[in-house]
Design an enzyme around this catalytic site. Sequence first.
Site, PDB file in Angstrom:
ATOM      1  CG  HIS A 133      -0.281  -0.109   2.537  1.00  0.00           C
ATOM      2  ND1 HIS A 133      -0.952   0.112   3.723  1.00  0.00           N
ATOM      3  CD2 HIS A 133       0.999  -0.415   2.889  1.00  0.00           C
ATOM      4  CE1 HIS A 133      -0.126  -0.067   4.744  1.00  0.00           C
ATOM      5  NE2 HIS A 133       1.054  -0.391   4.253  1.00  0.00           N
ATOM      6  CG  HIS A 134       3.788   2.082   2.571  1.00  0.00           C
ATOM      7  ND1 HIS A 134       2.979   2.938   3.286  1.00  0.00           N
ATOM      8  CD2 HIS A 134       4.154   1.095   3.446  1.00  0.00           C
ATOM      9  CE1 HIS A 134       2.860   2.497   4.536  1.00  0.00           C
ATOM     10  NE2 HIS A 134       3.556   1.377   4.646  1.00  0.00           N
ATOM     11  CB  ALA A 135       4.043   1.326  -4.383  1.00  0.00           C
ATOM     12  CG  HIS A 172      -1.738   6.715   6.554  1.00  0.00           C
ATOM     13  ND1 HIS A 172      -1.335   7.686   5.667  1.00  0.00           N
ATOM     14  CD2 HIS A 172      -3.095   6.680   6.464  1.00  0.00           C
ATOM     15  CE1 HIS A 172      -2.385   8.225   5.090  1.00  0.00           C
ATOM     16  NE2 HIS A 172      -3.466   7.637   5.551  1.00  0.00           N
ATOM     17  CG  ASP A 174       1.840   6.295   2.473  1.00  0.00           C
ATOM     18  OD1 ASP A 174       1.718   5.051   2.415  1.00  0.00           O
ATOM     19  OD2 ASP A 174       2.941   6.867   2.338  1.00  0.00           O
TER      20      ASP A 174
END
Length: 337
Positions: A133-135, A172, A174
Site C-alpha cells: 500500500h505504500h508505493a 497508514h 498512504d
Amino acid sequence: MTLALYPPVEEVGNYTYGYDHCMKPFRIRMAHDIIASYGLDKKMTVLQPPRATAHEMTQFHTDEYIEYLRRVTPEVAEIMPSYNECFLPLLDCPPFDGVYEFCTISAGGSMAGARRINHGEADVVINWAGGLHHAKKGEASGFCYVNDIVLAILELLRYHQRIVYLDIDVHHGDGVEEAFYTTDRVMSVSFHQFGNFFPGTGDVKDVGVERGKYYAVNVPLREGIDDETYEFIFRRVMRDVMETFRPSAVVMQCGTDSLSGDRLGCFNLSMQGHAACVEFMKSFNVPLFCLGGGGYTIRNVARTWAYETAVLLGEKLDPSLPYNDYYDFFGPEYTLD
C-alpha cells in the site's frame, strides 16, 4: 463463492529483499503451506493468475518508473546511485534481483482478483501476496514497489460506482489514499499508529480534497492498543462508513504488523482480534477482496493469514497445527495462535 489467487508460491518465496531486510516474501509460502495442511485449499477455488504486464502497471504508475524497475539490478544501482535515488529509497526498497518479476506477480494477482469480482465469479477473493500500500505513482516506498491495491481498485471501478478501501496495517495506507484523494468514488479508511511513526501521514484532519473531500477517513491510534479498544472503534467507524457510503465492493488490506510482537509494529492485537475485523466486514455481504500487506514476525504472519482464510470460508480450525513443511518455525507450542 470464495476464490484464492495464489501466485507461483515457490517463486514468490524465492525472492529476497536481502538477508538483513525485515520484509520476507518467504512468509507467503509459509501461509500457503498452513492453509494447505488444514485442507482449506480444497474448500475454495484456487487459481494461479497471470503476471501483470508493464502496460497494465502503467495504468497507475509512470512509464519511466516501470521501465526503471524492468531494467534495474543491484549492479546497475551501484554504478548509477543518483539516478537510483529518484525511484528507490535504498534502505527500505533495495533493487534486489528479480524485483520487476516480483512486482508483476503481486500486481497480476490483485488485478485478476478484481476482474473475478467484476464478472460475478467470486464474492470473496484472497491474495495474500498483495497489499503493498505504500508505493507511489513514480517511486517505491516502505518496502512497496508497485501498488497492486490501486491497480485492483482501478479495475473494480470499471464496473462499480463506489468502492471502500480499508486498511488495518499498523502503517497508514498512504499510497492508496493519495491515489484517490480527489475522487468521491473511493472512500479510503485507515486504522494506523500515528505520531513519530512511518510514513508520518494519516492525521484525523486529512479528509481528502476537491470532489474527494470527506472521502478519506483516518483513524490515528496510539501504540499498545488492545483487541477490545480496537474492535470498539473499528465497528463504530466501519458500520457508519458502510451504511452511509453504501459501496458495491470492499478492498481490505490485512497487514499483520498490527499484531502484538511484530518486529516493527507497536500495537497489541491478537490473531483473533485482527481476524475479527475481517469477519465483521464479511458480515455486510458485499463483495470482499482481502489482501496481505505488512507483517515482520513471519510465523505470526503465516498463522494469521491462514486463520483469516478459514474465517472467510466459515471454517473452524484445530488450534494444534497440522504437520507442514515449516512446522519447526512454530515451536515449542506448535499451535495456531
